[in-house]
Motif scaffolding. Sequence first.
Motif, short mmCIF file in Angstrom:
data_model
loop_
_atom_site.label_atom_id
_atom_site.label_comp_id
_atom_site.label_asym_id
_atom_site.label_seq_id
_atom_site.Cartn_x
_atom_site.Cartn_y
_atom_site.Cartn_z
N GLN A 91 -41.06 9.98 1.08
CA GLN A 91 -40.51 11.21 0.54
C GLN A 91 -39.49 11.80 1.49
OE1 GLN A 91 -40.67 11.84 -2.48
NE2 GLN A 91 -42.36 13.19 -3.01
N VAL A 92 -38.52 12.49 0.91
CA VAL A 92 -37.47 13.14 1.67
C VAL A 92 -37.35 14.58 1.21
CG1 VAL A 92 -35.00 13.18 2.14
CG2 VAL A 92 -36.20 10.99 1.99
N GLN A 93 -37.18 15.47 2.16
CA GLN A 93 -36.94 16.88 1.83
C GLN A 93 -35.55 17.27 2.32
OE1 GLN A 93 -39.91 16.06 3.80
NE2 GLN A 93 -40.75 15.54 1.79
N LEU A 94 -34.85 18.01 1.48
CA LEU A 94 -33.52 18.49 1.81
C LEU A 94 -33.49 20.00 1.66
CD1 LEU A 94 -31.46 15.87 -0.22
CD2 LEU A 94 -31.98 15.80 2.21
N VAL A 95 -32.98 20.68 2.66
CA VAL A 95 -32.92 22.14 2.63
C VAL A 95 -31.49 22.58 2.95
CG1 VAL A 95 -33.79 24.29 3.59
CG2 VAL A 95 -35.33 22.32 3.31
N GLU A 96 -30.87 23.22 1.98
CA GLU A 96 -29.51 23.74 2.17
C GLU A 96 -29.54 25.16 2.71
OE1 GLU A 96 -29.39 21.46 -1.88
OE2 GLU A 96 -30.70 22.87 -0.87
N SER A 97 -28.48 25.52 3.40
CA SER A 97 -28.32 26.88 3.88
C SER A 97 -26.84 27.16 4.07
CB SER A 97 -29.08 27.11 5.19
OG SER A 97 -28.57 26.25 6.21
N GLY A 98 -26.51 28.45 4.21
CA GLY A 98 -25.14 28.82 4.52
C GLY A 98 -24.36 29.42 3.38
N LEU A 112 -16.59 29.14 4.48
CA LEU A 112 -18.04 29.07 4.62
C LEU A 112 -18.39 27.67 5.11
CD1 LEU A 112 -19.75 30.67 1.46
CD2 LEU A 112 -19.98 31.44 3.83
N ARG A 113 -19.49 27.57 5.82
CA ARG A 113 -20.01 26.26 6.19
C ARG A 113 -21.44 26.14 5.68
NH1 ARG A 113 -21.09 23.03 11.86
NH2 ARG A 113 -22.87 24.45 11.98
N LEU A 114 -21.65 25.16 4.84
CA LEU A 114 -22.99 24.86 4.34
C LEU A 114 -23.63 23.79 5.22
CD1 LEU A 114 -22.30 24.63 0.50
CD2 LEU A 114 -22.77 26.66 1.90
N SER A 115 -24.94 23.90 5.35
CA SER A 115 -25.70 22.90 6.09
C SER A 115 -26.80 22.35 5.19
CB SER A 115 -26.34 23.51 7.35
OG SER A 115 -25.36 24.02 8.22
N CYS A 116 -27.16 21.11 5.44
CA CYS A 116 -28.25 20.49 4.71
C CYS A 116 -29.08 19.70 5.71
CB CYS A 116 -27.74 19.59 3.60
SG CYS A 116 -29.05 18.67 2.75
N ALA A 117 -30.30 20.14 5.93
CA ALA A 117 -31.20 19.47 6.86
C ALA A 117 -32.13 18.56 6.08
CB ALA A 117 -31.99 20.49 7.66
N ALA A 118 -32.16 17.29 6.49
CA ALA A 118 -33.02 16.31 5.84
C ALA A 118 -34.22 16.00 6.72
CB ALA A 118 -32.24 15.03 5.56
N SER A 119 -35.35 15.82 6.09
CA SER A 119 -36.56 15.44 6.83
C SER A 119 -37.33 14.43 6.00
CB SER A 119 -37.42 16.67 7.15
OG SER A 119 -37.83 17.31 5.97
N ASP A 174 -30.88 9.90 -4.61
CA ASP A 174 -32.31 9.75 -4.84
C ASP A 174 -33.12 11.03 -4.65
OD1 ASP A 174 -31.23 6.96 -3.42
OD2 ASP A 174 -32.57 6.65 -5.12
N TYR A 175 -32.68 11.90 -3.79
CA TYR A 175 -33.37 13.16 -3.56
C TYR A 175 -32.34 14.29 -3.50
CZ TYR A 175 -37.40 10.32 -2.28
OH TYR A 175 -38.43 9.42 -2.30
N TRP A 176 -32.79 15.45 -3.93
CA TRP A 176 -31.90 16.61 -4.03
C TRP A 176 -32.55 17.82 -3.38
CZ3 TRP A 176 -27.17 16.27 -6.67
CH2 TRP A 176 -26.95 15.07 -7.33
N GLY A 177 -31.69 18.69 -2.86
CA GLY A 177 -32.16 19.97 -2.36
C GLY A 177 -32.27 20.98 -3.48
N GLN A 178 -32.69 22.18 -3.12
CA GLN A 178 -32.88 23.24 -4.11
C GLN A 178 -31.59 24.00 -4.41
OE1 GLN A 178 -35.80 23.87 -5.90
NE2 GLN A 178 -36.15 21.84 -5.04
N GLY A 179 -30.61 23.85 -3.55
CA GLY A 179 -29.32 24.49 -3.80
C GLY A 179 -29.14 25.79 -3.05
#
Length: 120
Positions: free
Chosen positions: A1-8, A18-25, A108-113
């Motif tokens: 499983q992969v988790q993606l979290v966007e911010s910014g 603006l600068r968006l970030s996406c941290a994958a774990s 294959d995996y998506w963040g919440q936006g």
Amino acid sequence: QVQLVESGGGLVQAGDSLRLSCAASGRTFRSSGMGWFRQAPGKERDFVADISRSDGSTYYADSVKGRFTISRDNAKNTVYLQMNGLKPEDTAVYYCAIRFQYGRSRYDYWGQGTQVTVSS
């Protein structure tokens, strides 16, 4: 499983940046690339940019070429989207995604936006 979290995301005026970030774990070590997509109200989700994990090659939608820059920090498992010269038509929810194949046809995996709103 992969988790993606966007911010910014946020509310900005036309012409701002603006600068968006996406941290994958999770199990990301076999991933091939990451991308950014966006979905405006009442519209389909559109591709914005992609970056390859192996060589850092990038690909952009025509609508953002020259204004947006995708980059990544493999050590931090993070991808960024630097957005300059924002326009009201860039208003959308921005999603990051990760792919495990070399082509860009499937993610294959998506963040919440994260919401980006550009006022005129």
